[in-house]
Scaffold this motif. Sequence first.
Motif, PDB file in Angstrom:
ATOM      1  N   GLU A   1       1.063  -1.045  -0.027  1.00 41.03           N
ATOM      2  CA  GLU A   1       0.081  -0.105   0.057  1.00 41.03           C
ATOM      3  C   GLU A   1       0.839   1.133  -0.012  1.00 41.03           C
ATOM      4  O   GLU A   1       1.919   1.398   0.598  1.00 41.03           O
ATOM      5  CB  GLU A   1      -0.812  -0.157   1.296  1.00 41.03           C
ATOM      6  N   GLY A   2       0.596   2.186  -0.745  1.00 36.45           N
ATOM      7  CA  GLY A   2       1.068   3.623  -0.839  1.00 36.45           C
ATOM      8  C   GLY A   2       0.025   4.623  -0.304  1.00 36.45           C
ATOM      9  O   GLY A   2      -1.149   4.631  -0.548  1.00 36.45           O
ATOM     10  N   PHE A   3       0.453   5.338   0.735  1.00 35.94           N
ATOM     11  CA  PHE A   3      -0.538   6.697   1.054  1.00 35.94           C
ATOM     12  C   PHE A   3       0.432   7.852   1.215  1.00 35.94           C
ATOM     13  O   PHE A   3       1.518   7.911   1.175  1.00 35.94           O
ATOM     14  CB  PHE A   3      -1.243   6.285   2.212  1.00 35.94           C
ATOM     15  N   VAL A   4      -0.450   8.817   1.094  1.00 34.80           N
ATOM     16  CA  VAL A   4       0.316  10.385   1.039  1.00 34.80           C
ATOM     17  C   VAL A   4      -0.466  11.084   1.921  1.00 34.80           C
ATOM     18  O   VAL A   4      -1.577  11.311   2.379  1.00 34.80           O
ATOM     19  CB  VAL A   4      -0.142  11.017  -0.466  1.00 34.80           C
ATOM     20  N   TYR A   5       0.381  12.166   2.424  1.00 34.07           N
ATOM     21  CA  TYR A   5       0.117  13.125   3.334  1.00 34.07           C
ATOM     22  C   TYR A   5       0.594  14.423   2.895  1.00 34.07           C
ATOM     23  O   TYR A   5       1.664  14.539   3.044  1.00 34.07           O
ATOM     24  CB  TYR A   5       0.578  12.841   4.809  1.00 34.07           C
ATOM     25  N   ALA A   6      -0.279  15.206   2.078  1.00 40.47           N
ATOM     26  CA  ALA A   6       0.119  16.611   1.642  1.00 40.47           C
ATOM     27  C   ALA A   6      -1.108  17.372   1.736  1.00 40.47           C
ATOM     28  O   ALA A   6      -1.794  18.096   0.701  1.00 40.47           O
ATOM     29  CB  ALA A   6       0.499  16.297   0.181  1.00 40.47           C
TER      30      ALA A   6
END
Length: 340
Positions: free
Chosen positions: A300-305
């Motif tokens: 899984e990949g996740f982003v915080y931006a």
Amino acid sequence: MKKIVCSLFFLMVCILTACNSGPVVTRATGFAYEAVVVMDKNYWDGVAGDAVNGELTAPVPGLPQAEPSMKVSYSQPKDFNGLLTYVRNILIVDIDPNIYTKVSLSAEEDRWASGQLVLTLKAPSPEMVAEYTQQHPNQLTNLFVKEEMARATRQLEKTYSSVVMDVLKKNHQLALNVPEEMVYYKDTTNFFWATNNASTGRMDVVVYTFPYTDPNTFTADYLVAMRDSVMKANLPGAFPGSYMATETKYFDVDYSPIEVEGKYCGVMRGLWKMVGDMMGGPFVSHARLDEKNQRVVVAEGFVYAPETDKRNFIRRIEAALYTLRLPGEYEAPEENTQEK
């Protein structure tokens, strides 16, 4: 009349086209997820242009705020020459009732530059273009996005984090090419986490495994429940009692099957949140069956931006998921080979 979006890049291309008299450019130019549409202005300002532009700029699924799938620039056929022909993503819409009797779509790679994808849509009328996009929803966008994913994957196969690759191979019998800046990691039994630890556009990847015991594993409900259990146990938040969870109350999780390496892969995308904190963002995961070890492998990949658009970040980490290799799909570490 629709608003025509032109990036600074394409404005520069137009200027350089008028001035350039140097050697031919052989490599495709432009930024990821940008495309130039070439069609007669009368049609661009009508139903055909509305249909094409509407599809290409439709919101990316799985993001907390609406962001267009592609950034679109427009060119009249008479202006489409010089450096514009070297753009990486091009859609040519040719409408002529004297030549065509039905709508057709073709794709051609490297037409004017290497690393380029040119789509050509031919139709006898603008109304039939609009009808075609309704009957084949997202087809144009999906072709461009698929090509961009392939470009990103090829780049990751050349340049990647050797730290992540080495740990996953040695401790989990898995291979994964993630962006080279992802060097901070945590490794425990059946769970691995890595991040670029960026102050802007943070990207994280997790890989976890669990025994395959239920044929209903590859469903959204099962995988969401497993995800929440694994994340709560392994990714605590900054505040006491805080932890990561899947947002299901206000946002639907999307699940769809694809094939990777000729085998089933469940793709899940949605939003994550920190319970007890104010953090959140998009995630995408690939779930595959490791038949040799009878385990399910989830990458899984996740982003915080929170301060910027997230489309390119989540798509970059999604491209990395396509490089996941199970035992037997990659060369085993040398020390393991010697032990055998």
